[in-house]
Design an enzyme around this catalytic site. Structure first.
Site, mmCIF file in Angstrom:
data_model
loop_
_atom_site.group_PDB
_atom_site.id
_atom_site.type_symbol
_atom_site.label_atom_id
_atom_site.label_comp_id
_atom_site.label_asym_id
_atom_site.label_seq_id
_atom_site.Cartn_x
_atom_site.Cartn_y
_atom_site.Cartn_z
ATOM 1 N N GLY A 239 55.239 2.839 18.098
ATOM 2 C CA GLY A 239 55.810 4.178 18.077
ATOM 3 C C GLY A 239 57.156 4.375 18.719
ATOM 4 O O GLY A 239 57.751 5.450 18.582
ATOM 5 N N GLU A 275 51.903 -2.558 19.483
ATOM 6 C CA GLU A 275 52.016 -2.655 18.021
ATOM 7 C C GLU A 275 53.324 -2.066 17.510
ATOM 8 O O GLU A 275 53.315 -1.124 16.704
ATOM 9 C CB GLU A 275 50.852 -1.892 17.361
ATOM 10 C CG GLU A 275 49.465 -2.336 17.774
ATOM 11 C CD GLU A 275 48.378 -1.370 17.287
ATOM 12 O OE1 GLU A 275 48.676 -0.216 16.920
ATOM 13 O OE2 GLU A 275 47.205 -1.786 17.271
ATOM 14 N N ARG A 314 62.452 8.002 2.804
ATOM 15 C CA ARG A 314 62.403 8.699 4.101
ATOM 16 C C ARG A 314 63.177 10.022 4.124
ATOM 17 O O ARG A 314 62.660 11.012 4.628
ATOM 18 C CB ARG A 314 62.848 7.775 5.238
ATOM 19 C CG ARG A 314 61.939 6.540 5.388
ATOM 20 C CD ARG A 314 62.228 5.738 6.639
ATOM 21 N NE ARG A 314 61.942 6.522 7.813
ATOM 22 C CZ ARG A 314 62.843 7.160 8.538
ATOM 23 N NH1 ARG A 314 64.120 7.054 8.250
ATOM 24 N NH2 ARG A 314 62.475 7.878 9.554
ATOM 25 N N CYS A 346 65.492 12.311 -11.302
ATOM 26 C CA CYS A 346 65.474 13.695 -11.779
ATOM 27 C C CYS A 346 64.636 14.599 -10.886
ATOM 28 O O CYS A 346 63.587 15.119 -11.300
ATOM 29 C CB CYS A 346 64.963 13.728 -13.213
ATOM 30 S SG CYS A 346 65.961 12.666 -14.245
ATOM 31 N N GLU A 347 65.054 14.729 -9.638
ATOM 32 C CA GLU A 347 64.419 15.623 -8.673
ATOM 33 C C GLU A 347 65.500 16.053 -7.701
ATOM 34 O O GLU A 347 66.267 15.209 -7.235
ATOM 35 C CB GLU A 347 63.364 14.884 -7.836
ATOM 36 C CG GLU A 347 62.268 14.255 -8.612
ATOM 37 C CD GLU A 347 60.896 14.569 -8.038
ATOM 38 O OE1 GLU A 347 60.785 15.436 -7.144
ATOM 39 O OE2 GLU A 347 59.941 13.933 -8.512
#
Ligand SMILES: *Cc1c(COP(=O)(O)O)cnc(C)c1O
Length: 421
Positions: A239, A275, A314, A346-347
């Site tokens: 994290g 991690e 992202r 196409c967005e």
């Protein structure tokens, strides 16, 4: 720090000029630096020097076989979140005893795969998962080593889609119920309790939430030991965030994070696992893209790239920022242009940045998205029938394609038209 620097006016990956890779593989592509991957692993390793520890690289951030091989050869373990990732880690040569298995929805089939293949521990997230795991281990004549993932109910102060340590999130069991669940676990014939697991979220730019969580884990360790459990391992999750916007963010360094770990849980005599994913792979990768058009709109200019949301999701998914820089170094003191940076999909969501100041660019120029090594290629898709883009690994002066761009035939032939149609 990374190894993507301008030299003689051209952005390089280590010793390789990016236009050289572009000429060989075409744009867009991802490029990773072996030296940066190694450096980031080493920073964590040094931060925990003197403490019994294992760095389990969170491979969901970037699971290319070549990246896993680099990590595995450095001595890293892996944090896997699916049977597919388990297979990938093993295929890259990582031994089972260095693999921890996380995730809220492990299936019986995945448990069997890991038990038979070898596993360091399961990070169990619920009571029904404990029961299923115990049954499967028993049927194989084994005991499954487990930590239980506790949800410490702390606010990670990160994007809501990647916060995992609040009571409302689906992850772990509430820390208030931990004693009860550990007692249940200890009574199950196929379970061996080895420790505690916690992971409160991703892209944390502040140590305070880690501190709160780890102090709670330290308390819980003492309580559970007093209850008779042999707590010998603490998995503290990943994290730690990275500076996506270099001009204004400076997240804590691995060394400071390591000091925090010692301060909070260092005196318990436990083996420490962490991690990290993003901090190892994020700044070790760029997405390199070509400008297709510069288009003048009503009140703004659009930089239309050949990369799109399917290649790097992202910005569309989390509103995330990536620094976007020209591959040809801008003249010092030159006036920037202001662009909305978009892809061809196409967005309207296919927008990488709005009103971004970048040196003026023209069709055919190359740009690089920084910090694209984590949650980039692994989250890509072939939406709009845009082939998955190549991944390239650089090691000093040499480079190699580590995942090739598929051909259109291959993509189309994945579909089957039923005979009766
Ligand atoms: C995603 C994840 C990680 C890695 O998070 P980063 O922010 O990439 O370091 C570690 N552990 C678990 C359980 C995860 O789900």
């Amino acid at each position: 720090m990374d190894h993507f620097l301008y030299r003689n006016g051209i952005l390089h990956a280590e010793d390789v000029p990016l236009p050289e890779i572009a000429a060989e593989v075409g744009t867009p592509f991802y490029v990773y630096s072996r030296a940066t991957l190694t450096r980031h692993y080493t920073l964590f390793d040094e931060a925990l020097d003197g403490t019994d520890h294992l760095i389990c690289y969170a491979m969901k951030s970037n699971s290319n076989q070549a990246v896993l091989k680099i990590m595995g050869d450095l001595g890293a373990g892996m944090d896997v979140v699916s049977g597919g990732e388990y297979r990938r880690a093993r295929a890259a040569g990582v031994p089972g005893e260095r693999i921890v298995f996380s995730g809220v929805g492990k299936t019986g089939e995945e448990m069997r795969l890991a038990l038979e293949g070898g596993i360091r521990q399961f990070n169990v997230e619920s009571e029904p998962e404990l029961a299923l795991l115990s049954g499967i281990a028993e049927s194989l004549g084994m005991k499954a080593p487990v930590t239980i993932r506790v949800n410490p109910d702390v606010d990670a102060r990160t994007h809501e889609k990647i916060a995992t340590g609040k009571a409302e999130n689906k992850f772990g069991i509430p820390i208030s119920r931990a004693r009860q669940v550990y007692a249940q676990a200890a009574a199950l014939p196929g379970i061996e309790v080895v420790g505690i697991d916690v992971h409160i979220g991703s892209q944390l730019t502040d140590l305070e939430p880690f501190e709160q969580a780890y102090l709670k884990v330290a308390d819980l360790t003492r309580t559970l030991r007093a209850d008779g459990h042999d707590i010998r391992r603490l998995d503290l999750g990943g994290g730690l965030g990275i500076p996506y916007e270099r001009s204004n963010t400076a997240p804590p360094l691995p060394m400071e994070y390591g000091a925090l770990i010692r301060r909070t849980v260092g005196d318990l005599g436990c083996e420490i696992e962490i991690e990290p994913g993003r901090l190892i792979s994020g700044n070790a990768g760029l997405l390199v893209s070509g400008v297709i058009y510069v288009k003048s709109g009503e009140d703004r200019d659009f930089l239309i790239l050949d990369a799109a949301m399917n290649d790097l999701i992202r910005p569309a998914m989390y509103g995330a920022w990536h620094d976007i820089v020209p591959v040809k170094e801008p003249e010092p003191g030159g006036e920037p242009a202001i662009y909305d940076v978009v892809g061809p999909v196409c967005e309207t969501g296919d927008t990488f940045a709005k009103s971004r100041a970048i040196a003026p660019l023209s069709a055919g120029d190359l740009v690089a998205f920084r910090s694209a090594g984590a949650y980039g290629a692994v989250m890509s898709s072939e939406y709009n029938t845009r082939p998955l883009i190549p991944e390239v690994l650089v090691d000093q002066h040499q480079f190699a394609v580590i995942r090739a761009r598929p051909g259109f035939e291959e993509i189309i032939n994945r579909d089957t038209i039923p005979e009766w149609l």
